[in-house]
Enzyme design. Structure first.
Site, PDB file in Angstrom:
ATOM      1  N   ASP A 262       0.931  -1.198  -0.062  1.00 35.44           N
ATOM      2  CA  ASP A 262       0.141  -0.014  -0.053  1.00 35.44           C
ATOM      3  C   ASP A 262       1.016   1.341   0.041  1.00 35.44           C
ATOM      4  OD1 ASP A 262      -2.189   1.692   0.171  1.00 35.44           O
ATOM      5  OD2 ASP A 262      -3.307   0.480   1.677  1.00 35.44           O
TER       6      ASP A 262
ATOM      7  N   GLU B 120     -10.655   6.948   3.662  1.00 39.75           N
ATOM      8  CA  GLU B 120      -9.672   6.437   4.513  1.00 39.75           C
ATOM      9  C   GLU B 120      -9.838   6.971   6.115  1.00 39.75           C
ATOM     10  OE1 GLU B 120      -5.871   5.545   3.159  1.00 39.75           O
ATOM     11  OE2 GLU B 120      -6.453   5.886   1.023  1.00 39.75           O
TER      12      GLU B 120
HETATM   13  C1  BGC Z   1      -5.052   3.267   0.047  1.00 39.62           C
HETATM   14  C2  BGC Z   1      -5.170   2.186  -1.125  1.00 39.62           C
HETATM   15  C3  BGC Z   1      -4.974   2.693  -2.531  1.00 39.62           C
HETATM   16  C4  BGC Z   1      -3.538   3.389  -2.567  1.00 39.62           C
HETATM   17  C5  BGC Z   1      -3.344   4.272  -4.048  1.00 39.62           C
HETATM   18  C6  BGC Z   1      -3.845   3.940  -0.136  1.00 39.62           C
HETATM   19  O1  BGC Z   1      -3.955   5.191   0.594  1.00 39.62           O
HETATM   20  O2  BGC Z   1      -4.987   2.563   1.169  1.00 39.62           O
HETATM   21  O3  BGC Z   1      -6.317   1.576  -1.045  1.00 39.62           O
HETATM   22  O4  BGC Z   1      -5.085   1.728  -3.354  1.00 39.62           O
HETATM   23  O5  BGC Z   1      -3.435   4.636  -1.522  1.00 39.62           O
HETATM   24  O6  BGC Z   1      -4.117   5.112  -4.167  1.00 39.62           O
END
Ligand code: BGC
Length: 610
Positions: free
Chosen positions: A302, A503
């Site tokens: 991630d 998030e």
């Molecule tokens: C998220 C992921 C995402 C990634 C790329 C991260 O902050 O947890 O779900 O795919 O960013 O944007």
């Protein structure tokens, strides 16, 4: 005890699902390329930069980068349009042609509910709504449309599906999960991979899928939030405090099923499991996923997640790569990752065998996706662009919206509404707000703010505009955001709920409706007319006395751009069929769902019809 025994049994007998070894046939070609590669070229393949952080695009050649992503806020610098997205793709991809081995980038994007970063794309309901459809064929079709729109920009990798199993609805990512129920998640996650990847990754409309976020991102404990961006103690990127049997029972089935569908990539999570970061956990990444379940695609970290494995960056990279991480999403730290891993390899702290394994896995997927075929041009498919945001694609999203709606209450059978009603009074902050309707991960990471619908969403339809389009020409439609002025109307429709978030920014200790929502319903009701409340939210919210005030209530989740899916049900062209993908708490005393006691307000699977 029985649960535990069942878990242990499943654990003892976990075998690779069919589909898990999909990439073995590409091994010999991958190994032949690997044999020609220098250490730097290998490490480059393991490195992913963000398009917006590539200040100097020649870094793609300098570091022989294997991948680029456009993160949630990384629009093309020239502006957000289909053309600029495909130009960006082609421009960056062209950079690889100046490299010695000319290995194309695997370009990734968060196409998590349609190709949601791109203006004019069809935006589907977030997974929580799709979970209420209980319709794997529909989820597969939606993912197919997403794949076609993604490929229209050239991009070949979607960081989807999210197969999280949220156990605490205070989590700001609850809506990214199909359900609180692991079996629903497994079934719909598998369907999404089939839709994204299609029958063969080599097809011009196929997109490499990515099951995320491995594992138990939805199982974290409140107050263990780590490194997340949002305010408060929260639980984003926190700690899942469960034994291994529970981990496997609740959080693993989505990975087993997506592996069955041949998922090519998996994203290890930010979160910890019993205090240890998953992204540095060899048991989970290598022993369970790769050895036990036979996963032969590759693991992408991630966003900056490796940094959290250890405060000492070098140790973090060492631990994560040795644990089995194959590619680092190092958006603006790609140089640092590259140089650190090179040092670790030269010092023997990360063995060459591990690096070779990682690169072989990445190359296998690139070969399977046709990136290394002689005829691969690094161009977007212009024939697909003609279908981008098309009516045909919107029809599927509209179907997804209407099947995701859950009718929670319908006193006196006030629904469906008559299209010929004399006057419909509409209110609520989300009635004419495409941003609230789409939620987070839409154009921007945190979603859009303000109802810029018509301007920012060519083709997007709010509930208010859908009502205007559907009601008879003799019906008067009036609108007041605060719900006032309904006196004399036949019926009132109030659309309320949450504002966009993503998030950690969505972690909320209290899930009560906001004061403006409560007031809008109250104002509407004070006109002494029947009131329909539509709740747009990324999770069940506490309805309080809004439930009593309303004659009918529909949970609409975060439906996306196709508001007409709501009027399909509101006016009875289709009867509601959606069933709750999450049980609905009565009050905050019943949150989190993991430890809920007593009957919820509405149980998992609840949903009325006409
Ligand atoms: C998220 C992921 C995402 C990634 C790329 C991260 O902050 O947890 O779900 O795919 O960013 O944007």
């Amino acid at each position: 005890m029985i649960l535990l025994a069942a878990g242990l049994l499943a654990w003892a007998f976990a075998a690779p699902p069919p589909g898990a070894g999909s990439f073995a046939p590409y091994d010999s070609r991958a190994k032949a390329i690997l044999a020609k590669m220098s250490l730097d070229e290998k490490i480059g393949q393991m490195t992913q930069a963000d398009s917006a952080s590539l200040k100097d695009p020649s870094d793609i050649g300098t570091y022989a980068l294997g991948s680029v992503l456009s993160g949630g806020n990384s629009d093309p610098p020239e502006g957000n349009s289909l053309k600029n997205w495909s130009d960006l793709y082609e421009r960056l991809q062209a950079r690889t042609r100046n490299t010695r081995l000319r290995i194309p980038l695997l370009y990734g994007v968060d196409a998590v509910h349609g190709h949601n970063n791109v203006l004019g794309a069809v935006v589907f309901p977030h997974n929580i709504g799709l979970g209420c459809t209980r319709n794997p064929n529909l989820v597969e079709k939606a993912a197919r449309v997403t794949a076609e729109e993604v490929r229209a920009t050239g991009i070949q990798w979607a960081f989807a599906p999210c197969v999280t199993v949220p156990q605490d609805e205070r989590w700001g990512r609850t809506y990214e999960g199909f359900s609180e129920d692991p079996q629903i998640v497994a079934q719909l996650g598998e369907a999404a991979v089939r839709g994204l990847q299609g029958s063969s990754l080599a097809n011009p409309t196929a997109v490499v899928a990515c099951a995320k976020h491995f594992i138990a991102d939805g199982g974290t404990a409140w107050g263990t939030k780590h490194g997340g961006p949002g305010p408060g103690p929260g639980l984003d990127q926190g700690d899942a405090q469960v034994d291994e049997a529970t981990l496997r029972l609740i959080h693993l089935p989505g990975y087993v099923s997506t592996l069955r569908a041949g998922v090519a990539t998996i994203m290890p999570s930010y979160n910890s499991w019993n205090g240890q970061k998953v992204s540095g956990n060899k048991h989970l990444l290598t022993e369970v996923l790769k050895n036990e379940l036979g996963f032969d695609g590759f693991l992408i970290s991630d966003y900056d997640a490796i940094d959290q494995v250890n405060p000492d960056y070098k140790k973090a990279v060492e631990q994560s790569v040795n644990a089995g991480m194959d590619m680092a999403m190092a958006p603006d730290t790609y140089k640092k990752f590259f140089l650190t891993l090179r040092e670790l390899a030269l010092e023997g702290r990360v063995p060459m065998s591990r690096i070779d394994d990682a690169v072989t896995r990445i190359l296998r997927v690139k070969i399977a996706a046709g990136l290394l075929d002689a005829n691969y041009q690094g161009k977007a498919d212009t024939t697909l662009q003609a279908k981008f945001g098309s009516k045909e694609h919107r029809q599927i999203a509209r179907q997804a919206v209407r099947e995701s709606l859950v009718l929670l209450k319908n006193d006196g059978k006030i629904l469906p509404l008559a299209k010929t009603a004399a006057r419909i009074h509409v209110g609520g902050k989300s009635a004419d707000d495409i941003a609230n309707q789409c939620g987070g991960w839409t154009v921007d990471w945190q979603g859009l703010n303000g109802g810029k619908g018509g301007v920012l969403f060519p083709g997007g339809v709010t509930v208010l505009s859908a009502i205007r389009q559907t009601a008879s020409s003799s019906t008067q439609i009036t609108y007041a955001k605060d719900g006032t002025g309904g006196e004399g109307a036949t019926v009132g429709v109030v659309v309320i709920g949450e504002r966009p978030y993503a998030e950690g920014f969505g972690d909320r200790a209290d899930l009560a409706l906001d004061a403006a929502d409560v007031a809008a319903v109250k104002n509407m009701k004070s006109a002494r007319i029947p009131v329909v409340v539509i709740v747009m939210s990324g999770r069940p919210v506490i309805l309080g006395d809004v439930l009593d005030k309303a004659d009918a209530v529909i949970a609409a989740w975060l439906p996306g751009t196709e508001g007409a899916g709501i009027t399909d049900v509101l006016f009875g062209d289709f009867a509601p069929t959606g069933k709750l993908s999450f049980s609905w708490p009565r009050s905050m005393d019943q949150v989190p769902l993991r430890t809920r006691s007593g009957a919820p307000l509405f149980p998992l699977g609840y949903g009325l019809s006409y």
